[in-house]
Design a protein around this motif. Structure first.
Motif, mmCIF file in Angstrom:
data_model
loop_
_atom_site.group_PDB
_atom_site.id
_atom_site.type_symbol
_atom_site.label_atom_id
_atom_site.label_comp_id
_atom_site.label_asym_id
_atom_site.label_seq_id
_atom_site.Cartn_x
_atom_site.Cartn_y
_atom_site.Cartn_z
ATOM 1 N N THR A 153 -94.572 -24.425 -87.642
ATOM 2 C CA THR A 153 -95.552 -24.274 -86.573
ATOM 3 C C THR A 153 -94.819 -24.168 -85.242
ATOM 4 O OG1 THR A 153 -95.738 -26.652 -86.176
ATOM 5 C CG2 THR A 153 -97.185 -25.685 -87.874
ATOM 6 N N LEU A 154 -95.551 -23.822 -84.186
ATOM 7 C CA LEU A 154 -94.926 -23.741 -82.864
ATOM 8 C C LEU A 154 -94.328 -25.088 -82.474
ATOM 9 C CD1 LEU A 154 -97.528 -21.578 -80.882
ATOM 10 C CD2 LEU A 154 -95.582 -20.824 -82.262
ATOM 11 N N ARG A 155 -95.046 -26.167 -82.776
ATOM 12 C CA ARG A 155 -94.533 -27.505 -82.460
ATOM 13 C C ARG A 155 -93.214 -27.762 -83.174
ATOM 14 N NH1 ARG A 155 -98.349 -31.538 -81.776
ATOM 15 N NH2 ARG A 155 -99.623 -30.502 -83.390
ATOM 16 N N GLU A 156 -93.146 -27.362 -84.431
ATOM 17 C CA GLU A 156 -91.931 -27.589 -85.219
ATOM 18 C C GLU A 156 -90.789 -26.687 -84.758
ATOM 19 O OE1 GLU A 156 -94.063 -28.976 -89.414
ATOM 20 O OE2 GLU A 156 -93.746 -26.834 -88.971
ATOM 21 N N ILE A 157 -91.114 -25.483 -84.278
ATOM 22 C CA ILE A 157 -90.075 -24.598 -83.723
ATOM 23 C C ILE A 157 -89.416 -25.256 -82.518
ATOM 24 C CG2 ILE A 157 -89.689 -22.419 -82.499
ATOM 25 C CD1 ILE A 157 -91.841 -21.171 -84.289
ATOM 26 N N LEU A 158 -90.217 -25.905 -81.684
ATOM 27 C CA LEU A 158 -89.656 -26.594 -80.520
ATOM 28 C C LEU A 158 -88.746 -27.742 -80.943
ATOM 29 C CD1 LEU A 158 -92.716 -26.722 -78.067
ATOM 30 C CD2 LEU A 158 -90.965 -24.946 -78.329
ATOM 31 N N VAL A 159 -89.133 -28.452 -82.008
ATOM 32 C CA VAL A 159 -88.287 -29.544 -82.517
ATOM 33 C C VAL A 159 -86.946 -28.991 -82.974
ATOM 34 C CG1 VAL A 159 -88.035 -31.261 -84.347
ATOM 35 C CG2 VAL A 159 -90.229 -31.014 -83.164
ATOM 36 N N GLU A 160 -86.972 -27.847 -83.669
ATOM 37 C CA GLU A 160 -85.717 -27.251 -84.126
ATOM 38 C C GLU A 160 -84.892 -26.722 -82.953
ATOM 39 O OE1 GLU A 160 -84.582 -27.434 -87.256
ATOM 40 O OE2 GLU A 160 -86.383 -28.681 -87.493
ATOM 41 N N GLY A 161 -85.579 -26.219 -81.929
ATOM 42 C CA GLY A 161 -84.867 -25.791 -80.723
ATOM 43 C C GLY A 161 -84.122 -26.949 -80.088
ATOM 44 N N ASN A 162 -84.744 -28.104 -80.086
ATOM 45 C CA ASN A 162 -84.127 -29.310 -79.528
ATOM 46 C C ASN A 162 -82.889 -29.718 -80.323
ATOM 47 O OD1 ASN A 162 -83.956 -31.594 -77.800
ATOM 48 N ND2 ASN A 162 -84.923 -32.840 -79.390
ATOM 49 N N ARG A 163 -82.929 -29.492 -81.633
ATOM 50 C CA ARG A 163 -81.794 -29.847 -82.490
ATOM 51 C C ARG A 163 -80.624 -28.888 -82.299
ATOM 52 N NH1 ARG A 163 -83.701 -30.284 -88.535
ATOM 53 N NH2 ARG A 163 -81.472 -30.698 -88.743
ATOM 54 N N PHE A 164 -80.933 -27.623 -81.996
ATOM 55 C CA PHE A 164 -79.898 -26.604 -81.952
ATOM 56 C C PHE A 164 -79.271 -26.453 -80.575
ATOM 57 C CE2 PHE A 164 -78.315 -22.243 -81.618
ATOM 58 C CZ PHE A 164 -77.534 -22.159 -82.768
ATOM 59 N N HIS A 165 -80.075 -26.561 -79.502
ATOM 60 C CA HIS A 165 -79.584 -26.291 -78.153
ATOM 61 C C HIS A 165 -79.291 -27.594 -77.405
ATOM 62 C CE1 HIS A 165 -80.333 -21.972 -78.381
ATOM 63 N NE2 HIS A 165 -81.473 -22.247 -78.974
ATOM 64 N N LYS A 166 -78.047 -27.736 -76.982
ATOM 65 C CA LYS A 166 -77.590 -28.998 -76.404
ATOM 66 C C LYS A 166 -78.265 -29.340 -75.085
ATOM 67 C CE LYS A 166 -73.552 -26.685 -74.347
ATOM 68 N NZ LYS A 166 -72.074 -26.609 -74.316
ATOM 69 N N ASN A 167 -78.722 -28.333 -74.335
ATOM 70 C CA ASN A 167 -79.358 -28.592 -73.033
ATOM 71 C C ASN A 167 -80.886 -28.492 -73.095
ATOM 72 O OD1 ASN A 167 -76.843 -28.884 -71.728
ATOM 73 N ND2 ASN A 167 -76.674 -26.666 -71.481
ATOM 74 N N TRP A 168 -81.432 -28.502 -74.282
ATOM 75 C CA TRP A 168 -82.870 -28.309 -74.489
ATOM 76 C C TRP A 168 -83.697 -29.314 -73.681
ATOM 77 C CZ3 TRP A 168 -85.735 -24.690 -77.094
ATOM 78 C CH2 TRP A 168 -87.078 -24.992 -77.330
ATOM 79 N N ASP A 169 -84.769 -28.850 -73.065
ATOM 80 C CA ASP A 169 -85.685 -29.709 -72.317
ATOM 81 C C ASP A 169 -87.037 -29.721 -73.025
ATOM 82 O OD1 ASP A 169 -87.570 -30.772 -70.470
ATOM 83 O OD2 ASP A 169 -86.211 -30.337 -68.818
#
Length: 294
Positions: free
Chosen positions: A90-106
């Protein structure tokens, strides 16, 4: 420099999509990549992102050759309307994965934009409308806070209000967290206030690379009697010319002409915006659209 290229060239079969482009881009700047469809913008940006390998010439991003570079991949993101996300998330889960992958994720920024743009967090990316996909891709790209963020035609499908919000949030986030942005767009007039530099590309060649402030003062439009204009243009650096009718010529010339003298000769002078200049300089003149109906 974040990006340096020297005679960068890319062929597809025998077609030269990018033709010996040499540029330097400083860190923490916003640069607009401007040109018509098929000008070579996307190919150029994909080489910078490391998605494509050049045919010849040199390219360095973060002092690395970007093709298959982990350093470039870890510190950059390429956002376009063809971004793919897993359908099982889901979109929510995509954001969670973005947080795991990108070190500067906000994550705070990501959730705020998700709510502001009225997304259903449980929706699936593939089921979004074209405009909604572009908006989600944009908020994902901004939330990464990557040192190099590349937006290739990011506002495709967005309505005017969403485009305005996008430019506003990008500028505010850039001022709070400076990084390097490359943005290609057909809407130069909408994003002039964002840009520090502009690259104008046509048929794979670099026509202009300069600060937006200089580009705003780069050229003027002249129009007047064909007989007088023919004499005047002999002494000008002409960027574009068009015969309006048998008695009138319109031309774009580099600024520097003796304006008062031209006025005395009956020449009309008008400013030329960066957006209009980019259109004129990349125009293959085949007459006006009215000629199609003759």
């Amino acid at each position: 420099m974040v990006i340096e290229t020297n005679t960068l060239t890319k062929y597809f079969n025998k077609v030269k999509a990018v033709n010996e482009i040499s540029i330097s881009i400083q860190p923490n700047t916003i640069t607009g990549i401007v040109g018509r469809n098929g000008a070579g913008k996307t190919t150029f940006l994909k080489m910078i992102a490391g998605f494509l390998k050049q045919s010849s010439g040199d390219i360095n991003v973060f002092s690395e050759r970007p093709f298959n570079s982990l350093i470039v991949a870890n510190n950059s993101i390429f956002v376009d309307d063809e971004m793919l996300f897993p359908d099982v998330l889901t979109l929510r889960e995509i954001l969670v994965e973005g947080n795991r992958f990108h070190k500067n994720w906000d994550m705070n920024l990501a959730h705020k934009m998700l709510d502001y743009f009225s997304f259903n967090p449980d929706a699936v990316h593939a089921q979004l409308s074209k405009g909604k996909k572009s908006t989600f891709n944009m908020l994902f790209g901004l939330s990464t806070r990557c040192a190099l963020t590349i937006f290739d035609e990011p506002t495709t499908g967005m309505d005017a209000a969403v485009r305005k919000d996008f430019y506003r949030v990008l500028l505010k986030d850039y001022l709070a967290y400076p990084r390097t942005f490359l943005i290609s767009s057909h809407h130069l007039d909408e994003m002039e206030h964002l840009l520090e530099d502009v690259l104008l590309i046509d048929k794979g060649k670099l026509l202009i690379h300069m600060p937006i402030d200089d580009l705003q003062e780069y050229a003027v439009g002249l129009s007047g009697s064909a007989l007088i204009m023919e004499c005047v243009l002999k002494d000008q650096d002409v960027l574009y010319r068009e015969t309006i009718n048998k008695n009138t010529i319109f031309a774009i010339v580099k600024r520097g002409a003796d304006v008062e003298n031209l006025k005395r000769m009956g020449i009309r002078i008008a400013p030329v915006s960066p957006s209009d200049l980019s259109i004129y300089m990349t125009k293959d003149f085949k007459g006006g659209i009215d000629d199609v109906l003759k």
